[in-house]
Design a protein around this motif. Sequence first.
Motif, PDB file in Angstrom:
ATOM      1  N   ASP A 136      -8.744  76.229   7.444  1.00 50.15           N
ATOM      2  CA  ASP A 136      -7.814  76.351   6.534  1.00 50.15           C
ATOM      3  C   ASP A 136      -6.886  77.235   6.748  1.00 50.15           C
ATOM      4  N   ALA A 137      -7.377  78.421   7.154  1.00 49.45           N
ATOM      5  CA  ALA A 137      -6.423  79.623   7.706  1.00 49.45           C
ATOM      6  C   ALA A 137      -5.360  79.227   8.852  1.00 49.45           C
ATOM      7  N   LEU A 138      -5.770  78.223   9.670  1.00 47.12           N
ATOM      8  CA  LEU A 138      -5.200  77.763  10.498  1.00 47.12           C
ATOM      9  C   LEU A 138      -4.107  76.751  10.262  1.00 47.12           C
ATOM     10  N   GLY A 139      -4.369  76.031   8.845  1.00 43.59           N
ATOM     11  CA  GLY A 139      -3.278  75.021   8.444  1.00 43.59           C
ATOM     12  C   GLY A 139      -3.933  73.682   9.064  1.00 43.59           C
ATOM     13  N   VAL A 140      -5.062  73.565   9.455  1.00 45.52           N
ATOM     14  CA  VAL A 140      -5.577  72.274  10.041  1.00 45.52           C
ATOM     15  C   VAL A 140      -6.283  71.582   8.814  1.00 45.52           C
ATOM     16  N   GLU A 141      -6.157  70.456   8.948  1.00 45.10           N
ATOM     17  CA  GLU A 141      -6.920  69.552   7.949  1.00 45.10           C
ATOM     18  C   GLU A 141      -8.291  69.055   8.362  1.00 45.10           C
ATOM     19  N   HIS A 142      -9.077  69.013   7.451  1.00 50.95           N
ATOM     20  CA  HIS A 142     -10.574  68.829   7.832  1.00 50.95           C
ATOM     21  C   HIS A 142     -11.263  68.250   6.500  1.00 50.95           C
ATOM     22  N   SER A 143     -12.764  67.896   6.626  1.00 50.61           N
ATOM     23  CA  SER A 143     -13.170  67.661   5.758  1.00 50.61           C
ATOM     24  C   SER A 143     -14.902  68.218   5.830  1.00 50.61           C
ATOM     25  N   LEU A 144     -14.911  69.230   6.290  1.00 54.62           N
ATOM     26  CA  LEU A 144     -16.206  70.179   6.298  1.00 54.62           C
ATOM     27  C   LEU A 144     -16.679  70.661   5.134  1.00 54.62           C
TER      28      LEU A 144
END
Length: 214
Positions: free
Chosen positions: A193-201
Amino acid sequence: MTGEGRRPWVVGISGASGTPYALAAIGALLDGGEEVDLVVSRAARLTILDETGISFRDSHWREDLAALLDWKPSDPRLDAVRYWTAGDFAAGPSSGSYPARGMLVIPATAAAVAGISIGLSKDLLQRAASVNLKERRPLVLVVREAPLASTTLEQLLTLSREGAVILPASPGFYAGGQSVQRLVDFVAGKALDALGVEHSLLRRWNGQLGEQRG
């Protein structure tokens, strides 16, 4: 994956306990189609061996990374990874002209924090982090030390003022943390999140009490 258009995230693994955090983040980045430049410190190899039983070797990094992720070495997702040895100061991430998108140090030891904060560049991990700071690119440090000495707190404050995101490995139990992996994924997800990367973790808070959420 090594062409001119490549713009990877640099992921540094230092020697603190927390191999699962790094693996969760790397796996999510690759699952999301992101490119990764990986740097593993010498101390991290000892921690990886202690926590997983796998000996991480420069000469067999793809096979060893696949084993850590529980993937096959032929998995095409691994084609998006470029590995740099910790002692390679001529590596791409050591230069500000290298087109990295930013860097994640996960986990980050107090020693790594100290080296980055004073620009020591003891190894490629510290050098790459310093480069991302000076280039004003995202730098996220997932600190895994407890308790924290006053000197480390001062160094973290310095890094925060310079633009780094300081993200302690503090899992949120409200995210339905009935398993260790769920808690690991929460921390890795917050780092992405802090990097601005989408994910579903992780499952995100939806404002409804009494439901499992992240």
